[in-house]
Design a protein around this motif. Structure first.
Motif, PDB file in Angstrom:
ATOM      1  N   ASP A 165     -14.216 -49.126 -64.431  1.00  0.00           N
ATOM      2  CA  ASP A 165     -15.176 -49.442 -63.370  1.00  0.00           C
ATOM      3  C   ASP A 165     -16.576 -49.643 -63.928  1.00  0.00           C
ATOM      4  O   ASP A 165     -17.558 -49.582 -63.204  1.00  0.00           O
ATOM      5  CB  ASP A 165     -15.183 -48.335 -62.305  1.00  0.00           C
ATOM      6  CG  ASP A 165     -15.728 -47.040 -62.844  1.00  0.00           C
ATOM      7  OD1 ASP A 165     -15.543 -46.788 -64.046  1.00  0.00           O
ATOM      8  OD2 ASP A 165     -16.347 -46.282 -62.077  1.00  0.00           O
ATOM      9  N   VAL A 166     -16.656 -49.863 -65.246  1.00  0.00           N
ATOM     10  CA  VAL A 166     -17.952 -50.109 -65.879  1.00  0.00           C
ATOM     11  C   VAL A 166     -17.960 -51.555 -66.353  1.00  0.00           C
ATOM     12  O   VAL A 166     -17.096 -51.952 -67.119  1.00  0.00           O
ATOM     13  CB  VAL A 166     -18.149 -49.155 -67.073  1.00  0.00           C
ATOM     14  CG1 VAL A 166     -19.407 -49.512 -67.819  1.00  0.00           C
ATOM     15  CG2 VAL A 166     -18.206 -47.721 -66.574  1.00  0.00           C
ATOM     16  N   HIS A 325     -20.020 -41.218 -58.287  1.00  0.00           N
ATOM     17  CA  HIS A 325     -19.525 -41.590 -59.615  1.00  0.00           C
ATOM     18  C   HIS A 325     -20.242 -42.848 -60.124  1.00  0.00           C
ATOM     19  O   HIS A 325     -20.726 -42.874 -61.264  1.00  0.00           O
ATOM     20  CB  HIS A 325     -18.010 -41.811 -59.520  1.00  0.00           C
ATOM     21  CG  HIS A 325     -17.371 -42.262 -60.784  1.00  0.00           C
ATOM     22  ND1 HIS A 325     -16.801 -41.374 -61.671  1.00  0.00           N
ATOM     23  CD2 HIS A 325     -17.210 -43.493 -61.327  1.00  0.00           C
ATOM     24  CE1 HIS A 325     -16.308 -42.056 -62.704  1.00  0.00           C
ATOM     25  NE2 HIS A 325     -16.542 -43.334 -62.514  1.00  0.00           N
ATOM     26  N   HIS A 329     -22.947 -43.676 -63.296  1.00  0.00           N
ATOM     27  CA  HIS A 329     -22.934 -44.722 -64.328  1.00  0.00           C
ATOM     28  C   HIS A 329     -24.297 -45.417 -64.395  1.00  0.00           C
ATOM     29  O   HIS A 329     -24.827 -45.650 -65.478  1.00  0.00           O
ATOM     30  CB  HIS A 329     -21.861 -45.773 -64.018  1.00  0.00           C
ATOM     31  CG  HIS A 329     -20.465 -45.355 -64.360  1.00  0.00           C
ATOM     32  ND1 HIS A 329     -20.140 -44.765 -65.560  1.00  0.00           N
ATOM     33  CD2 HIS A 329     -19.303 -45.467 -63.665  1.00  0.00           C
ATOM     34  CE1 HIS A 329     -18.823 -44.529 -65.586  1.00  0.00           C
ATOM     35  NE2 HIS A 329     -18.299 -44.924 -64.443  1.00  0.00           N
ATOM     36  N   HIS A 335     -17.503 -41.704 -68.739  1.00  0.00           N
ATOM     37  CA  HIS A 335     -16.292 -40.957 -68.403  1.00  0.00           C
ATOM     38  C   HIS A 335     -16.068 -39.828 -69.407  1.00  0.00           C
ATOM     39  O   HIS A 335     -16.777 -39.716 -70.396  1.00  0.00           O
ATOM     40  CB  HIS A 335     -15.081 -41.893 -68.383  1.00  0.00           C
ATOM     41  CG  HIS A 335     -15.180 -42.935 -67.307  1.00  0.00           C
ATOM     42  ND1 HIS A 335     -14.570 -44.155 -67.387  1.00  0.00           N
ATOM     43  CD2 HIS A 335     -15.827 -42.909 -66.118  1.00  0.00           C
ATOM     44  CE1 HIS A 335     -14.833 -44.857 -66.295  1.00  0.00           C
ATOM     45  NE2 HIS A 335     -15.601 -44.122 -65.511  1.00  0.00           N
TER      46      HIS A 335
HETATM   47 ZN   LIG Z   1     -16.348 -44.833 -63.867  1.00  0.00          ZN
END
Ligand SMILES: [Zn+2]
Length: 526
Positions: A165-166, A325, A329, A335
């Protein structure tokens, strides 16, 4: 001052939420956009009794109805599906984070790690209540609907996206000297919230996300100068039909389509970063190689002043701590397993605990992930739930009967946030200094049990105030009781003596503390 005559004595505490026996219509479930079908255990319509928010506990098992909806220290009773008795919530603090919205946060009595957040506005009520492995989400069916639903979700069955998710922005800008905190901002990060067309109840969402993030920062041991606030809410009027979250984030980075004016918006709202809430859609295929995970979860650009952006799917923003979350980031967190983005601060990481013997006891902190962690993970579903904490090896909590430590030498996200958030809070500079302290502050006991009125002095340049309590005269471990634009509030001292101090705040940060006063409980109504 109030007297006993102002109080209506009741033999029974009213329940704020009552379940309606009427079976829920499928179409209403869809309209409420709960979007997590696999995790949905039950759904009910509910009714509210606002009197339950105005209750002071008296003696001889009686309750007193007072007229104040912004009272820290009170208890709220409510009915939850599949729970036999009414559930009691303890209100830690009350906040006005967005105009017209009152937000209560705290925990379930008897289970201090079962946190809740509850926002009330003219447009309705929105809440998230943790209850063991379940969460309950209360939402209006749609915009300004009087009809509300309560959904019971099994946290372990929430559909997870195992892809990273980055994302990597085209607009990469390198930060220099990231460890030099003194050169940077206050730590108070201003967030512009964009909404995709069809995501309703925007100010309720924003209130819940801001209060949940600030509560998580505080309970994780992050210094109190690091907080977020809403710089503004902007409805895009556009739908991103057919696009996945990565594609929508890419539009923010490219300054295209609905985001053509994103830089002007950041300036106009005085925002440091921007996030977009999109509709959850579990059916959409987003990556043919990793399966039909759908438009779920969130995605962000890490620690990048060129594109300080993130995207959250609406049902996940609340359901799976996704908003917190992704903000982690944007503030430079990584993570638990993958390489930290800021190599010189390797501890800017989440923490996971993998229990291979009893996988259901596996857990991770907010920066844990589902694709790159050593949490037990098989297929779409994960047993490895996120706890509402950033990693901190100094924090030990009781979780499912065990004392667990929320970090190690390499997982000290709480320390990184005290470095990263001041940097991010300076993305848009410091237009004005923080206001002076709101001196003097005074507290008056209302002559009835724990009810006290607290008043502080307005300061020019202040946009909001914060009231804190400590049970120690040295003011150690302060807990916020109130956050909002008022210069007075009521508190309910449930036991002992409370020491109180206030701060005045604006977009640049908060003042030093005011003078200190005490509030106390008397055993009767005088
Ligand atoms: Zn993440």
């Amino acid at each position: 001052m109030l007297s006993a005559a102002n109080y209506q004595a009741l033999d029974k505490r009213p329940d704020f939420v009552n379940l309606s026996p009427q079976p829920i219509i499928q179409n209403h479930l869809r309209q409420a956009n709960l979007g997590q079908d696999a995790a949905l255990v039950s759904a009910n319509y509910i009714n509210f009794d606002l009197n339950a928010l105005n209750i002071v506990k008296g003696n001889k098992g009686r309750f007193h109805n007072i007229k104040n909806t912004e009272m820290s220290g009170q208890e709220i009773s409510l009915r939850l599906p599949n729970v036999e008795k009414p559930v009691l919530l303890y209100v830690d603090n009350v906040q006005n984070l967005v105009k017209g919205v009152v937000t209560y946060t705290g925990y379930r009595i008897g289970q201090v790690n079962d946190f809740f957040i509850l926002s009330i506005a003219d447009e309705g009520v929105m809440a998230k209540i943790n209850y063991g492995k379940y969460i309950y989400i209360i939402k209006p069916i749609k915009s300004k609907s009087v009809k509300h639903t309560i959904a019971q979700l099994d946290k372990t069955l929430i559909i997870k996206d195992i892809r990273d998710d980055v994302a990597k922005a085209v607009n990469q800008k390198k930060l220099s000297a990231v460890t030099e905190k003194s050169n940077n901002g206050s730590g108070h990060v201003k967030v512009l919230f964009y909404f995709e067309n069809g995501v309703w109840n925007q100010s309720l969402y924003v209130s819940l996300i801001v209060s949940e993030m600030n509560a998580a920062l505080s309970r994780s041991g992050v210094p109190t100068s690091n907080t977020i606030s809403s710089a503004g809410i902007k409805l895009l009027g556009a739908s991103f039909t057919g696009l996945c979250k990565d594609g929508i984030l890419g539009l923010m980075d490219a300054r295209q389509g609905a985001f053509a004016n994103i830089d002007q918006d950041l300036n106009a709202y005085g925002a440091d970063i921007a996030v977009t809430l999109i509709k959850t859609y579990t059916g959409q295929i987003c990556d043919p190689f990793s399966g039909p995970v759908g438009r779920v979860g969130g995605v962000a650009y890490p620690y990048n002043p060129g594109s300080p952006f993130a995207v959250f799917a609406d049902a996940y923003a609340l359901g799976d701590l996704t908003a917190l979350h992704e903000l982690g980031h944007v503030f430079g967190g990584s993570h638990a397993i993958m390489q930290p983005y800021i190599i010189r601060n390797r501890y800017a990481k989440g923490f996971t605990m993998n229990n291979s013997i009893t996988p259901s006891d596996s857990w991770q902190t907010i920066m844990g992930s589902y694709g790159y962690s050593n949490c037990n993970f098989s297929g779409v579903y994960s047993t490895c739930e996120r706890l509402d904490y950033f990693s901190n090896p100094n924090k030990v909590i009781s979780y499912e009967g065990n004392n667990i430590t929320l970090g190690d030498t390499y997982s000290k996200m709480y320390l990184w946030l005290d470095i990263g958030m001041p940097v991010v809070s300076n993305y848009k500079g410091l237009p004005i200094p923080p206001p002076p302290a709101p001196n003097p502050i005074s507290a008056t006991n209302e002559s009835c049990f724990g009810l006290n009125s607290v008043t502080w002095t307005a300061q020019s340049g202040a946009t909001e105030y914060k009231l804190y309590k400590s049970t120690s005269s040295n003011f150690t471990s302060p807990v916020m009781l109130y956050n909002g634009t008022n210069t007075t509030t009521a508190v309910n001292v449930n036991s002992g003596l409370w020491y109180l101090r206030a701060q005045a705040c604006n977009a640049s940060g908060c003042s030093v503390y005011s003078n200190q006063v005490t509030a106390y409980r008397i055993s009767n109504c005088l």
